[in-house]
Design an enzyme around this catalytic site. Structure first.
Site, PDB file in Angstrom:
ATOM      1  N   HIS A   7       0.774  -1.062   0.118  1.00 35.25           N
ATOM      2  CA  HIS A   7      -0.129  -0.047  -0.112  1.00 35.25           C
ATOM      3  C   HIS A   7       0.830   1.426  -0.102  1.00 35.25           C
ATOM      4  O   HIS A   7       0.502   2.205  -0.429  1.00 35.25           O
ATOM      5  CB  HIS A   7      -0.961   0.057   1.122  1.00 35.25           C
ATOM      6  CG  HIS A   7      -2.202  -1.158   0.844  1.00 35.25           C
ATOM      7  ND1 HIS A   7      -3.308  -0.385   1.442  1.00 35.25           N
ATOM      8  CD2 HIS A   7      -2.443  -2.241   0.604  1.00 35.25           C
ATOM      9  CE1 HIS A   7      -4.351  -1.439   1.038  1.00 35.25           C
ATOM     10  NE2 HIS A   7      -3.722  -2.456   0.335  1.00 35.25           N
TER      11      HIS A   7
ATOM     12  N   HIS B  60      -1.218 -12.879  -2.240  1.00 35.39           N
ATOM     13  CA  HIS B  60      -2.587 -13.159  -1.337  1.00 35.39           C
ATOM     14  C   HIS B  60      -2.506 -14.712  -0.810  1.00 35.39           C
ATOM     15  O   HIS B  60      -3.545 -14.875  -0.111  1.00 35.39           O
ATOM     16  CB  HIS B  60      -3.664 -12.899  -2.366  1.00 35.39           C
ATOM     17  CG  HIS B  60      -3.972 -11.540  -2.362  1.00 35.39           C
ATOM     18  ND1 HIS B  60      -4.866 -11.075  -3.273  1.00 35.39           N
ATOM     19  CD2 HIS B  60      -3.458 -10.580  -1.972  1.00 35.39           C
ATOM     20  CE1 HIS B  60      -4.755  -9.836  -3.301  1.00 35.39           C
ATOM     21  NE2 HIS B  60      -4.093  -9.251  -2.657  1.00 35.39           N
TER      22      HIS B  60
END
Length: 332
Positions: free
Chosen positions: A126, A247
């Site tokens: 992020h 992920h």
């Protein structure tokens, strides 16, 4: 350019040296002119090469010849000298930046556990994921510390708090930027969970203002939207698929949440969300499911599902590229 330190006699050989350190030895006078074996070894390697050494004894400087048999006998003593050579090599290889990296990595490793790894990896994504190549904005600049109230960054305060303890320890030795700490934090998170060991360069500068909003990839994007988004950030479709493999960590339903492996790709191929009812419908984000419906992405998904080592190698490269994107570096 390499430097060398010569001990004892000054012997000249016909073969060039590329080693950091050169050791040459003076022997008692031996008058056996012949082809010789010259023993040479350095900080990083051991090399035995054949060459002609002229034997002359003049004053204090003795330059000697030895025949092959005696040369081979002499090489048997080399194992006793190698620890000394390796120590010199290690010292020669050290630099300020490498020492600083080891300090940062060690302090981060003290605070990162498998259960906390997914959050730290997400923190790195992020911070770096705001990069836009067309105007060189955003990127790995530590601005995430100013953006924690944004909805897309929910939950990252805990991850930053984990790194804060490690940063205070490093800052007591030498100040380090948040950008560097977060980049190393994500890399350590991967390795702690069994993934590849990723080396991260240091020297990033922190931004004093938040990055513009709306620059992170949206979870609702289809494959074409994802590819366009990543292209704007300088990443290929291969990079997109490799990075999406992150992920595999966390609670998105791709295998063991604390193990970094290629389960993500295997489960994508199985498409468990298509099974009626049950928790299988909760596996992955819409963007994850979209990848397997795209032919170009599917080609890489299949490769990584079949070859975990290839996934590790490509993820390593893509992660380094990610955490270098948009970074401003200290002047050397």
């Amino acid at each position: 350019m390499s430097s060398s330190s010569t001990f004892m006699s000054s012997c000249s050989t016909s073969s060039p040296l590329s080693l950091h350190f050169k050791f040459k030895f003076k022997f008692p006078s031996i008058s056996h002119p012949s082809s010789l074996s010259t023993v040479q070894f350095g900080a990083k390697s051991l090399r035995i090469s054949s060459s002609i050494i002229n034997c002359q004894i003049s004053g204090k400087n003795g330059v000697c010849d030895i025949n092959r048999r005696k040369g081979l006998l002499f090489t048997a003593t080399l194992p006793f000298l190698l620890p000394f050579v390796e120590e010199l090599g290690a010292k020669a290889a050290e630099s300020g930046s490498s020492n600083e990296y080891l300090v940062v990595k060690e302090e981060v490793a003290k605070v990162v556990s498998k259960g906390k790894a997914a959050g730290l990896l997400r923190l790195a994504f992020h911070d770096a994921g705001t990069f836009e190549i067309h105007d060189n904005s955003g990127g790995m600049n530590g601005s995430i510390v100013l953006e924690l109230e944004r909805p897309e960054n929910a939950g990252l305060k805990k991850s930053l708090k984990i790194l804060e303890k490690a940063k205070s320890q490093v800052d007591a030795i030498q100040p380090v930027s948040w950008a560097d700490m977060i980049a190393v934090g994500g890399a350590v998170a991967v390795s702690v969970c069994g993934g590849p060991s990723i080396s991260v360069s240091l020297g990033r500068l922190d931004s004093m203002k938040p990055d513009p909003e709306g620059k992170l990839p949206e979870e609702s994007l289809d494959a074409n939207g994802l590819k366009r988004c990543f292209q704007r950030k300088g990443f290929s479709t291969q990079d997109l698929v490799a990075l999406s493999g992150a992920h595999t960590l966390g609670s998105k339903g791709f295998g063991n949440p604390n193990v970094f492996d290629n389960s993500y790709f295997k489960i994508l191929l199985d498409k468990p969300w298509q099974s009626p009812g049950g928790m299988s419908s909760m596996i992955g984000l819409p963007s994850d499911r979209a990848l397997v419906e795209d032919d170009e992405c599917l080609r890489w998904i299949r490769k990584y599902a079949d070859n975990q080592n290839l996934f590790f190698e490509d993820f390593n490269k893509a992660y380094v590229k990610l955490v270098n994107s948009g970074a401003r570096w200290k002047s050397l």
